[in-house]
Design a protein around this motif. Structure first.
Motif, short mmCIF file in Angstrom:
data_model
loop_
_atom_site.label_atom_id
_atom_site.label_comp_id
_atom_site.label_asym_id
_atom_site.label_seq_id
_atom_site.Cartn_x
_atom_site.Cartn_y
_atom_site.Cartn_z
N ASP A 55 0.14 -64.64 8.20
CA ASP A 55 0.31 -65.62 8.13
C ASP A 55 -0.37 -65.66 6.00
O ASP A 55 -1.69 -65.51 6.10
CB ASP A 55 -0.40 -66.66 9.11
CG ASP A 55 0.53 -66.89 10.14
OD1 ASP A 55 1.61 -66.22 9.82
OD2 ASP A 55 0.17 -67.13 11.26
N PRO A 56 0.13 -66.91 5.39
CA PRO A 56 -0.39 -66.95 3.90
C PRO A 56 -2.26 -67.35 4.09
O PRO A 56 -1.81 -68.53 5.52
CB PRO A 56 0.75 -67.66 3.11
CG PRO A 56 2.01 -67.58 3.94
CD PRO A 56 1.74 -67.04 5.63
N GLY A 57 -3.39 -67.28 4.09
CA GLY A 57 -4.46 -67.86 4.52
C GLY A 57 -5.34 -67.11 5.25
O GLY A 57 -6.13 -67.76 5.30
N SER A 58 -4.68 -66.11 5.87
CA SER A 58 -5.36 -65.60 7.41
C SER A 58 -6.60 -64.69 6.62
O SER A 58 -7.61 -64.14 7.42
CB SER A 58 -4.24 -65.49 8.05
OG SER A 58 -3.55 -64.31 7.48
N MET B 199 0.34 -64.53 -3.83
CA MET B 199 1.13 -65.31 -3.91
C MET B 199 3.24 -64.23 -2.72
O MET B 199 2.35 -63.56 -3.19
CB MET B 199 2.13 -66.12 -5.20
CG MET B 199 1.03 -66.92 -5.94
SD MET B 199 1.81 -68.00 -6.94
CE MET B 199 2.40 -69.17 -6.07
N VAL B 200 3.47 -65.57 -2.46
CA VAL B 200 3.94 -64.82 -1.20
C VAL B 200 5.41 -65.94 -1.07
O VAL B 200 5.23 -67.10 -1.56
CB VAL B 200 3.65 -65.04 -0.08
CG1 VAL B 200 3.70 -66.18 0.98
CG2 VAL B 200 4.48 -63.70 1.25
N ALA C 170 7.89 -59.28 10.69
CA ALA C 170 9.45 -59.76 11.89
C ALA C 170 8.47 -60.48 12.74
O ALA C 170 9.82 -61.09 13.44
CB ALA C 170 8.56 -58.54 13.58
N GLY C 171 7.90 -61.17 12.75
CA GLY C 171 7.06 -63.39 13.26
C GLY C 171 8.42 -63.93 12.57
O GLY C 171 8.86 -64.89 13.40
N ARG C 172 8.91 -64.07 11.58
CA ARG C 172 9.99 -64.83 10.78
C ARG C 172 11.02 -64.39 10.60
O ARG C 172 12.53 -64.81 9.91
CB ARG C 172 9.17 -64.82 9.58
CG ARG C 172 7.91 -65.85 9.20
CD ARG C 172 7.76 -65.57 7.16
NE ARG C 172 6.37 -66.18 7.16
CZ ARG C 172 5.51 -67.43 7.38
NH1 ARG C 172 6.60 -67.79 6.54
NH2 ARG C 172 4.27 -67.96 7.39
#
Length: 469
Positions: free
Chosen positions: A240-243, A183-184, A162-164
């Protein structure tokens, strides 16, 4: 996927909410389909599963999309006779690791790894995609490119970020680290996607990411640690990626992959499903009362039954109307399987024409499939006709059950007829009383099926079975 044949293997992940099913009486007419004790009825909280199939010696391997449904998220009924409902026509021509996502508009997108059989050395930057209104039709087939790496795109799963204001597609691949990571890529239409970035990398090879979103403000990611063959959890308050950071105690049943997180609809229980990759076609499950604890207890195999030979599944909640429509479209099985009460990892089968219970899975898998028909001597009873040898039925001879050709004699009909009763060890399960020896019931002894008088608690457990699919 199967890590015994490849360096790093992915498996999909799904979220669902589980409710327990009710039971309804059995009507006897023609071929019978009996539930675990009684036939299951939908409860208004049904689920759908997508999967492909493999079996220990490959006799059950099929790399098309299979569909099963459940009224409680634990006991699964394969549809279309456990045959595929759609098969890819491009790429390798086969799929693994399917995933169902209900999009924001209520329709589905179906994704899957573009790979068949066990050649895990080949690279592929694409996945299979279909659009589907209700999982009865599969339209706009295409392949979607996810990255430019000289690597694979395994076990795709998606969620709405939803954030994106975009859909995120997570998948297993190899990034610049040189080992498998999650990966994303992001998309709005599942036709094109952004350049992939690393979503999760704990510093060692991982595959098979499965997300449970916004559980008391926390997002949970379960995955397979490829070096230990165990399922591990990570968590983050963002997507988020990496979170994400690892937090859980690892679990496994042998070598395990393909985590699926599932929450009960009736209480606070969470389930974690895992897929064996050393033995094709078997799932295991664990439970916890609090997902935030990261600790799990193995679930008794008595309470769940996976579709026959199913591998790397996707599970999603559906409406009652969608459940009914799927059953109408694809039909219920014409055969049953029977599971032991006190050895729930074992199923009825015939081997060298002797009736016995053996550990699931096995080949030929059809040895465990039975057409349950009205009793040959009394139509209010039942007889067990072999699917793989349809001229043969289970009958007792010297009190042992054997698979013999029906010679149309009165003696054979009587020996092959049994009365269904409430389970002697558990009334929600099933027992079978002999027609011509009414003090004797079908039970297992040293894993061989026979008819015996029942007197002890152990006898009662040996004579109790789940009749499902």
């Amino acid at each position: 996927m199967n890590d015994s044949h490849r360096p790093d293997a992915p498996q999909p992940s799904r979220r669902l909410f589980l409710g327990m099913a009710a039971t309804v009486p059995l009507a006897l007419s023609g071929a019978l389909t009996l539930g675990a004790g009684t036939a299951r009825a939908a409860t208004g909280a049904p689920y759908v599963m997508g999967y492909f199939t493999e079996s220990p010696n490959g006799l059950g391997a099929n790399y098309g999309l299979h569909v099963a449904v459940s009224t409680d998220g634990l006991e699964w009924m394969p549809l279309n006779q456990n045959n595929p409902v759609v098969t890819p026509t491009e790429g390798t021509g086969g799929l693994r690791d399917p995933y169902f996502l209900r999009k924001q508009d209520g329709t589905f997108v179906v994704m899957a790894t573009d790979l068949m059989a066990t050649d895990f050395t080949q690279t592929n930057q694409y996945i299979h995609i279909w659009d589907s209104v209700d999982l009865r039709s599969f339209d706009n087939y295409r392949r979607l490119k996810l990255h430019d790496n000289d690597s694979y795109s395994w076990a795709p799963e998606a969620f709405w970020d939803a954030g994106r204001s975009e859909y995120a597609i997570i998948f297993s691949s190899v990034d610049s680290s040189g080992h498998s990571v999650i990966m994303v890529s992001y998309t709005t239409d599942f036709v094109t996607a952004t350049t992939a970035v690393t979503f999760f990398d704990p510093g060692y090879a991982v595959i098979d990411g499965d997300l449970a979103l916004d559980v008391d403000g926390v997002n949970y990611l379960y995955f397979k640690n490829s070096s230990t063959a165990k399922l591990v959890g990570a968590k983050s308050t963002s997507l988020d990626p990496g979170s994400f950071t690892v937090f859980s105690t690892a679990v496994n049943h042998g070598a395990t992959e393909a985590p699926i997180l599932a929450k009960s609809q009736t209480d606070d229980t969470w389930y974690l499903w895992g897929d064996s990759y050393t033995v094709n076609g078997v799932f295991y499950a664990w439970e916890t009362s609090d997902l935030s604890l990261g600790t799990w207890t193995a679930l008794d195999q008595k309470i769940y039954t996976q579709p026959l030979n199913s591998k790397h599944a996707t599970i999603q909640p559906i409406s009652q109307t969608e459940y009914d429509n799927l059953v109408t479209a694809w039909s219920t099985p014409t055969w049953n399987r029977l599971k032991s009460y006190n050895y729930p990892g074992r199923y009825w089968r015939h081997s060298s024409f002797v009736g016995r219970i053996d550990p699931y899975p096995f080949d030929p898998y059809t040895d465990s499939q039975w057409t349950i028909v009205p009793g040959l001597a009394d139509s209010s009873g039942v007889s067990f006709q072999s699917v793989s040898y349809p001229t043969r039925y289970l009958r007792h001879s010297n009190f042992q059950l054997k698979l013999d050709v029906n010679d149309s004699t009165t003696q054979f009909a009587q020996d092959a007829t049994f009365y269904k009763t409430a389970g002697l060890a558990d009334s929600t399960w099933t027992s079978f009383r002999s027609y011509n020896y009414p003090t004797r019931y079908i039970r297992h002894s040293a894993f061989v099926l026979r008819i015996d008088p029942i007197s002890t608690t152990t006898d009662q457990s040996d004579a109790t079975f789940s009749v499902w699919y």
